[in-house]
Design a protein around this motif. Structure first.
Motif, PDB file in Angstrom:
ATOM      1  N   THR A 111      41.181  41.914  49.225  1.00  0.00           N
ATOM      2  CA  THR A 111      41.998  41.382  48.513  1.00  0.00           C
ATOM      3  C   THR A 111      41.390  40.895  46.828  1.00  0.00           C
ATOM      4  O   THR A 111      41.691  40.610  45.861  1.00  0.00           O
ATOM      5  CB  THR A 111      43.044  39.437  48.839  1.00  0.00           C
ATOM      6  OG1 THR A 111      43.472  39.727  50.276  1.00  0.00           O
ATOM      7  CG2 THR A 111      43.139  38.803  47.692  1.00  0.00           C
ATOM      8  N   ARG A 115      41.150  42.060  43.513  1.00  0.00           N
ATOM      9  CA  ARG A 115      42.121  41.243  41.907  1.00  0.00           C
ATOM     10  C   ARG A 115      41.131  41.931  40.980  1.00  0.00           C
ATOM     11  O   ARG A 115      41.597  41.500  39.895  1.00  0.00           O
ATOM     12  CB  ARG A 115      41.731  39.490  42.668  1.00  0.00           C
ATOM     13  CG  ARG A 115      43.049  39.113  43.054  1.00  0.00           C
ATOM     14  CD  ARG A 115      43.089  37.921  42.914  1.00  0.00           C
ATOM     15  NE  ARG A 115      44.111  37.404  44.629  1.00  0.00           N
ATOM     16  CZ  ARG A 115      43.495  36.489  45.059  1.00  0.00           C
ATOM     17  NH1 ARG A 115      42.593  35.942  45.604  1.00  0.00           N
ATOM     18  NH2 ARG A 115      45.070  35.342  46.068  1.00  0.00           N
ATOM     19  N   HIS A 118      43.127  44.298  40.192  1.00  0.00           N
ATOM     20  CA  HIS A 118      44.162  44.166  39.029  1.00  0.00           C
ATOM     21  C   HIS A 118      43.646  43.906  37.849  1.00  0.00           C
ATOM     22  O   HIS A 118      44.292  44.040  36.386  1.00  0.00           O
ATOM     23  CB  HIS A 118      44.981  43.638  39.699  1.00  0.00           C
ATOM     24  CG  HIS A 118      45.905  42.436  39.114  1.00  0.00           C
ATOM     25  ND1 HIS A 118      45.788  41.645  38.103  1.00  0.00           N
ATOM     26  CD2 HIS A 118      47.558  43.470  39.085  1.00  0.00           C
ATOM     27  CE1 HIS A 118      47.048  41.314  37.561  1.00  0.00           C
ATOM     28  NE2 HIS A 118      48.402  42.176  37.860  1.00  0.00           N
ATOM     29  N   GLU A 145      49.818  45.662  38.189  1.00  0.00           N
ATOM     30  CA  GLU A 145      50.273  46.043  39.250  1.00  0.00           C
ATOM     31  C   GLU A 145      50.369  47.159  39.906  1.00  0.00           C
ATOM     32  O   GLU A 145      50.243  47.481  41.134  1.00  0.00           O
ATOM     33  CB  GLU A 145      50.720  44.619  39.824  1.00  0.00           C
ATOM     34  CG  GLU A 145      51.585  44.396  41.263  1.00  0.00           C
ATOM     35  CD  GLU A 145      50.849  43.530  41.739  1.00  0.00           C
ATOM     36  OE1 GLU A 145      50.696  43.864  43.088  1.00  0.00           O
ATOM     37  OE2 GLU A 145      49.620  42.666  41.212  1.00  0.00           O
TER      38      GLU A 145
END
Length: 193
Positions: A111, A115, A118, A145
């Motif tokens: 994750t 992130r 992104h 995204e």
């Protein structure tokens, strides 16, 4: 980390043992266990190392404009390599990603990587909007995204079914030119240098 990377590429996630990592390094298995309790701990550290390394690479992207830098990032992410070890690593990384639903620490680290990717794409889109290169009406967060999803899907598809990542790169380049560039932006090579 280099030994863990090499062993992961060679053996894959499921078959990887601490001895395999020791065999790739100048350290004994006992020394590795002194610093890392388990293979999992070494792999968590490797993911941190790879995330930091990739973060450094995408902070200094080639290109004079945010559009060129965005395509440089996409190219780095999707670039096919003649080096077989990178292909082996992508396969092993897919195995690690598959552990995310079952291992909270893997999920947290994956994750974090997601992130970071992104955020970098979003910042390029925002910079491009500020420079008038990208359309003002695009939502940088939603667009980032979408691009992250396409990049991850392209890598998975490449590893799983040998779909050429160059085709995805070509489609993303077309997407950037047709959907993201402002109407008055010169779509010539100058935008992407």
């Amino acid at each position: 980390m280099e030994a863990t990377y090499a062993a992961l590429c060679k053996h894959g996630y499921a078959s990887l043992r601490m001895q395999d990592i020791a065999d790739e390094s100048s350290k004994s298995k006992a020394t590795l266990h002194y610093h890392y309790e388990s293979k999992q701990d070494l792999l968590y550290a490797l993911l941190d190392h790879l995330t930091d390394s990739f973060a450094d690479r995408i902070e200094t992207l080639e290109g004079e404009t945010p559009a060129a830098q965005l395509l440089s990032l996409v190219e780095q992410y999707l670039s096919p390599e003649a080096d077989d070890s990178l292909e082996e690593f992508r396969t092993a990384l897919l195995e690690v990603k598959a552990q995310g639903p079952y291992d909270d620490r893997f999920r947290e680290k994956l994750t974090e990587f997601d992130r970071m990717l992104h955020g970098r794409i979003r910042s390029l889109l925002e910079a491009g909007q500020a420079d008038g290169i990208f359309r003002g009406e695009i939502d940088p967060d939603e667009t980032a995204e979408f691009i992250v999803t396409v990049l991850n899907g392209a890598q998975t598809r490449h590893v799983a079914v040998d779909h050429p990542p160059e085709r995805t790169y070509a489609m993303l380049e077309t997407y950037v030119c047709r959907q993201l560039l402002a109407d008055d932006t010169d779509r010539s090579e100058g935008t992407f240098e």
